[in-house]
Design an enzyme around this catalytic site. Structure first.
Site, PDB file in Angstrom:
ATOM      1  N   SER D 121      35.043  22.167  49.856  1.00  0.00           N
ATOM      2  CA  SER D 121      34.405  21.444  50.954  1.00  0.00           C
ATOM      3  C   SER D 121      35.435  21.146  52.039  1.00  0.00           C
ATOM      4  O   SER D 121      36.621  21.061  51.769  1.00  0.00           O
ATOM      5  CB  SER D 121      33.795  20.136  50.447  1.00  0.00           C
ATOM      6  OG  SER D 121      33.169  19.442  51.497  1.00  0.00           O
ATOM      7  N   LYS D 173      30.066  21.162  43.419  1.00  0.00           N
ATOM      8  CA  LYS D 173      29.974  21.458  44.854  1.00  0.00           C
ATOM      9  C   LYS D 173      28.513  21.570  45.290  1.00  0.00           C
ATOM     10  O   LYS D 173      28.143  21.141  46.395  1.00  0.00           O
ATOM     11  CB  LYS D 173      30.714  22.761  45.164  1.00  0.00           C
ATOM     12  CG  LYS D 173      30.618  23.226  46.630  1.00  0.00           C
ATOM     13  CD  LYS D 173      31.065  22.138  47.607  1.00  0.00           C
ATOM     14  CE  LYS D 173      31.310  22.646  49.006  1.00  0.00           C
ATOM     15  NZ  LYS D 173      30.400  23.594  49.575  1.00  0.00           N
ATOM     16  N   HIS D 176      27.265  18.151  45.668  1.00  0.00           N
ATOM     17  CA  HIS D 176      27.896  17.649  46.889  1.00  0.00           C
ATOM     18  C   HIS D 176      27.081  18.053  48.112  1.00  0.00           C
ATOM     19  O   HIS D 176      26.778  17.236  48.990  1.00  0.00           O
ATOM     20  CB  HIS D 176      29.328  18.223  46.963  1.00  0.00           C
ATOM     21  CG  HIS D 176      30.000  18.096  48.301  1.00  0.00           C
ATOM     22  ND1 HIS D 176      29.732  18.948  49.357  1.00  0.00           N
ATOM     23  CD2 HIS D 176      30.925  17.224  48.757  1.00  0.00           C
ATOM     24  CE1 HIS D 176      30.463  18.593  50.390  1.00  0.00           C
ATOM     25  NE2 HIS D 176      31.202  17.556  50.049  1.00  0.00           N
ATOM     26  N   GLU D 180      24.972  15.922  50.876  1.00  0.00           N
ATOM     27  CA  GLU D 180      25.220  16.176  52.300  1.00  0.00           C
ATOM     28  C   GLU D 180      23.897  16.344  53.058  1.00  0.00           C
ATOM     29  O   GLU D 180      23.726  15.799  54.150  1.00  0.00           O
ATOM     30  CB  GLU D 180      26.067  17.447  52.374  1.00  0.00           C
ATOM     31  CG  GLU D 180      26.512  17.927  53.714  1.00  0.00           C
ATOM     32  CD  GLU D 180      27.181  19.308  53.542  1.00  0.00           C
ATOM     33  OE1 GLU D 180      28.245  19.394  52.896  1.00  0.00           O
ATOM     34  OE2 GLU D 180      26.618  20.313  54.038  1.00  0.00           O
TER      35      GLU D 180
END
Lengths: 301, 301, 301, 301
Positions: D121, D173, D176, D180
């Site tokens: 990221s 991820k 994540h 987001e």
């Protein structure tokens, strides 16, 4: 019995007719003289002033208001009141907010007037199939109106009921419409998914007709949907724009005020709001955020 | 005509009966010997082995599988195949994922077998009211089965249809169930809001019955809901725990894969997931966040 | 400059301290005598009556109210007004509804009083890090307060601003909290997904710390979350129960009133409502529906 | 140490540079000869064939793949494998689905190759601020790569970690990115509400800047949003069209597979789908339903 009916639009005119056909004397008022003339021509009493409406009814009178919610209801009541007598009854059969209804009831009762709320469902089909009615108000006001409800309803003791005190009728109708939003959105999403599955080349009209018989999702709304789809299977010529007339958002507000989680009714409303947002600002905000952190391209107008 | 039926559970047994009553010869298999004995006692042929099932049918055979989706379907086909002949047809009438169906069809066709998918709706009411059926498959496989569908359906030409190639039947049934989720959630939210409005003291049974006639939200599901509510108006003794059997989540996956936004069907599924989350971790995370920035008290277990 | 501060709770006391440290004379009132005594011991003027508060300030006075929104604000203003003089300013720094603010402003202005609204963010960390403030009101009322805002803010010209007319400050703070709800829910969902992925045995504390540096989701809220998770990585001892203090639901109401679709802020609120519903009625309704059409077992309590 | 880097796009090129600046020998490959030439000009080794890439690295080699997820990763591995030796390590630093990662790991390990996944990221800002990295894989494969991660990360021991076995890095991820999505949607909704409140004439740029300091919603994403808004406060010239690159939908699928209710991440994805639906079919379906039961006018295209 005798009944006055104020507002001879899509709903009101048909209700007047159903009442006349059921043997009641209907005195109908509308600003639209064509509507009142047509009512007269069918055998009821069409009048062009509220004075005439009241004069043509014997006391204690029952006057049914079928006008848009909000100011039109308040204005109608204000103009009607000086013409009426203590003991008369006003019925609000429209889609009023139940809080307005309770306010009006509280104001009218001490003046000696009855005020009854009736949530009315059935749309343009009510003349033929009868109206589903949820009635709120004091029993002494509601009870004398039974002959009216029994005629308007799909069956004498079917499809209507006195559901509670003042406001209860409009409250229940409000929730009814909230559910209606969710059902419509549910069907529409399902058909959209099927339409998008292009390799299967599904015939939405055929499927809607299959589901009408024996399926778990059969309903009156599906019957109407099937008919409408048959007339326009691709929905060509329509814009993706869905108004909302108030009851959906009131249901959402009420759910939150009551601390009841109602995500599907709420989302059904939100999607209607979304349908009216051109060049959605939220989506454009997300575009610039994606561009800002990831260098992702934005789509230019 | 003759038909084999594998799986005599809630759905399968009743379908066998409806077929027998419609004049068909039904040969039924189940691991449960009580079920096969009961089938025999009613006038059909209950058998205890697949060998006997196949032997009791004339070629070209039609064998309808009514077992749980997934492995049980694959296993049934694997055990059935060596017993059958080219030209025979297997119908999967259960709630299989349409992708499994397409895979099975692709495997069976080159071996000379027909494979037909039938999404079947109607639940435990089908024996009496008929089943709504969405059929997928090759026309040469589906056409000879018309007498079966015409008998199972609510009406000869009603409530069923050949909706497309292999998988189409199960795809349409999958979407049907997605819509069903949304309708159930919509009704349930509406009744929850009314129940929470304690000052109005609304009678949910009465209201559900009113809505059955003339209202826009009338449906078969509402009819069943009204009956169920009448038996247990407070829903006492039930736990707020809602399983999902697969078709709802497949609908959600499919919508996303097709880039169709279907928020209400999706949220209806999510709420079922939520109903099974004890001591929800998400909510506890929010509690510690609120505490961390604002010093808000957390509720201890 | 001189400032009165009413309400020495979690927020108010720390603000008083930050103002004192910034060189202002603070006169603080609270019903809690411990709080006022502590304020005095730190070098400010703690008082036990509003009379004393007003007496200890030179005209034109600035009095900052930091009390729970709703009646407490109205009551405080009502008791304060007779003690104050024309030209004095009341600042509401709490989480009031902006409509109440506009109503209060409209009532106070003709009486010669200034009324300023300040949405204050920063929670219990503001003493150290400064408060983010969104200020609404008439420029002639806001401008003289600049020294106060400059001291309370994280930096003289950072983290605060005069955002518009009366109500604008509270409106912006309301939306700020709506966004906060969405962020908290987003993080909490993500951590819940990771926790549920048991085969990977993920360490939520480690991950929260990784994300604090360099990731796209880094934020102050994540910093606090990481610290809180470290203290209690399994969230043991907490109940899944999330209150909401008003601003989230106002944001939802406002979005709907403005016809702005805001599904994620809305759903974040709905989930908080859901967290407080024991033995959820909606889920039980769905259970009886599933049982009614499909014979699916219901889970008994 | 030495590292090969395949894919010198937006992310890969900057990572190569950060590694070079950190003292590592970087051998970089891309089909784009401009990129490799530029890499060479900066002091690394740009090569035009995978053969050259492998030749320029000492065994045991570490080759970092930074290409689009899916087929490109499989193809790169397939072409790389014959050139490499047992004991070499391939790192997939892209946004691969963790299930693909686990499949690749299972295929490579028996052949004697290490396969490490690294969720990366930081976007286009990583060169300057460092990358947040979530690493999955066997410890014997991950441990020798520590110098690489320590250089790429924002700090030697900050912003990265070995989070679990193969797939864990990409899984974390993925989540994540789900978070987001929710954060972006939350901010965007909030700003949309403020923009719509026209009587307050709010300045979105000013507000975004205020919130950057001291507010509860401050974050890196907000910093970027504030900068982007400042450049284009009205978002003119942008189309409301939001792509999604995969990780959001995988998060939704995973949540459902894990029976975790994640409504806000899900809805954030659904809104992206919605942004790409022209002349939305669902909304048109609702229009014909409203027309069918209530005679409500439909909006023509």
């Amino acid at each position: 019995m005798e009944i006055g009916l104020i507002g001879l639009g899509k709903m009101g005119f048909n209700m007047a007719e159903r009442l006349r056909l059921g043997g009641h004397k209907v005195v109908g008022f509308d600003f639209n003289k064509e509507a009142t003339a047509r009512l007269t021509s069918l055998g009821s009493v069409g009048v062009d002033t509220l004075e005439d409406l009241v004069k043509n009814l014997s006391a204690p009178r029952a006057v049914w208001i079928m006008v848009p919610e909000g100011d039109p209801v308040d204005q109608t009541i204000a103009r009607l009141l000086p013409l009426m007598q203590q003991g008369d009854t006003i019925i609000d059969g429209g889609n009023s907010n139940y809080k307005d209804t309770q306010r009006r009831h509280a104001a009218l009762k001490p003046q000696g007037f009855h005020f009854v709320d009736c949530g009315t469902s059935g749309g343009i089909w009510g003349l033929k199939e009868g109206y589903s009615m949820m009635v709120g108000g004091d029993p002494e006001a509601v009870n004398p109106l039974f002959p009216i409800f029994e005629t308007l309803a799909p069956g004498k003791a079917e499809g209507w009921g006195h559901v509670g005190p003042s406001g209860a009728g409009h409250f229940v109708k409000m929730v009814h419409n909230g559910i209606e939003y969710a059902m419509m959105q549910g069907y529409a999403e399902g058909f959209s998914i099927m339409k998008a599955k292009t390799p299967l080349n599904l015939d939405l009209v055929q499927i809607s007709k299959i589901w009408q018989k024996g399926s778990v999702v059969r309903s009156w709304l599906l019957d109407l949907t099937a008919d409408a789809l048959e007339k326009n299977p691709t929905l060509d010529g329509l814009t993706a724009f869905v108004p909302d007339s108030g009851e959906g958002r009131w249901t959402v507000f009420e759910a939150i005020d009551l601390n009841v989680s109602a995500p599907v009714i709420t989302e059904s409303l939100i999607r209607r709001l979304r349908s009216r947002e051109d060049n959605n600002f939220t989506d454009r905000m997300i575009s610039i955020q994606r561009n800002a952190f990831g260098g992702h391209a934005v789509k230019k107008a």
